[in-house]
Design an enzyme around this catalytic site. Structure first.
Site, PDB file in Angstrom:
ATOM      1  N   GLU A   1       0.815  -1.222   0.000  1.00 56.02           N
ATOM      2  CA  GLU A   1       0.000   0.000   0.000  1.00 56.02           C
ATOM      3  C   GLU A   1       0.847   1.269   0.000  1.00 56.02           C
ATOM      4  O   GLU A   1       0.503   2.243  -0.660  1.00 56.02           O
ATOM      5  CB  GLU A   1      -0.938   0.015   1.216  1.00 56.02           C
ATOM      6  CG  GLU A   1      -2.040  -1.041   1.168  1.00 56.02           C
ATOM      7  CD  GLU A   1      -3.128  -0.720   0.134  1.00 56.02           C
ATOM      8  OE1 GLU A   1      -3.204   0.416  -0.342  1.00 56.02           O
ATOM      9  OE2 GLU A   1      -3.900  -1.645  -0.195  1.00 56.02           O
TER      10      GLU A   1
ATOM     11  N   ASP B   1      -6.779   7.854  -0.055  1.00 53.12           N
ATOM     12  CA  ASP B   1      -6.367   6.881   0.954  1.00 53.12           C
ATOM     13  C   ASP B   1      -5.151   7.411   1.697  1.00 53.12           C
ATOM     14  O   ASP B   1      -4.255   7.995   1.090  1.00 53.12           O
ATOM     15  CB  ASP B   1      -6.065   5.541   0.288  1.00 53.12           C
ATOM     16  CG  ASP B   1      -7.277   5.001  -0.457  1.00 53.12           C
ATOM     17  OD1 ASP B   1      -8.389   5.122   0.062  1.00 53.12           O
ATOM     18  OD2 ASP B   1      -7.111   4.478  -1.572  1.00 53.12           O
TER      19      ASP B   1
END
Ligand code: NAG
Ligand code: NAG
Length: 141
Positions: A51, A69
């Site tokens: 990520e 995000d």
């Protein structure tokens, strides 16, 4: 040249103020200290690597639905945290999104665990890289 070198040094020295970069073992140890079960650590560290490359200070590119995000686990600002610009969020983790970008990962870990409990590991699209056999985390301890 000296000026350039000075600026590069200044950037290096200033970097810690802009978040922290972990590696697999430093993240595993920190998460273990925060109460994450050891048998989940290989999964969590894999997700963090995919990520954010283990970096805390990452706001991801804007998603197709306009959300972003945040942080080492790339937590979504539509559901889980409150964006600073005041736009609507369900803010299920009761956190400012910017709190997910700091050196202290306690909020990110707590929020990520809440997401995992509610939605399972598939909440992370990168889970597909992390759901198979992973190297043991035991060598970190
Ligand atoms: C927006 O897109 C992101 C990334 O694809 C996803 O995680 C999130 O659930 C979506 N949010 C909404 C409200 O559709
Ligand atoms: C959310 O966090 C604030 C402190 O930042 C606290 O005062 C409030 O009680 C919290 N709300 C819930 C529902 O946990």
């Amino acid at each position: 040249m000296k000026v350039v070198a000075f600026f590069m040094l200044a950037l290096v020295l200033a970097a810690p103020a802009f978040g922290k970069t972990f590696d697999r073992c430093s993240l595993a140890k920190e998460m273990y200290a925060l109460g994450v079960p050891k048998d989940q650590l290989a999964r969590w560290t894999c997700i963090a690597q995919r990520e954010s490359s283990f970096r805390t200070n990452v706001v991801g590119p804007t998603n197709s639905n306009g959300s972003n995000d945040y942080g080492i686990f790339q937590i979504n600002n539509k559901y889980w945290c409150q964006p600073a610009d005041g736009r609507f969020s369900y803010n299920e983790c009761n956190l400012s999104c910017n709190a997910l970008l700091t050196d202290n990962i306690a909020d990110s870990v707590k929020c990520a665990r809440k997401i995992q409990k509610q939605q399972g590991w598939t909440a992370w699209s990168t889970w597909k890289y992390c759901n198979g056999a992973l190297p043991s985390i035991d060598d970190c301890f």
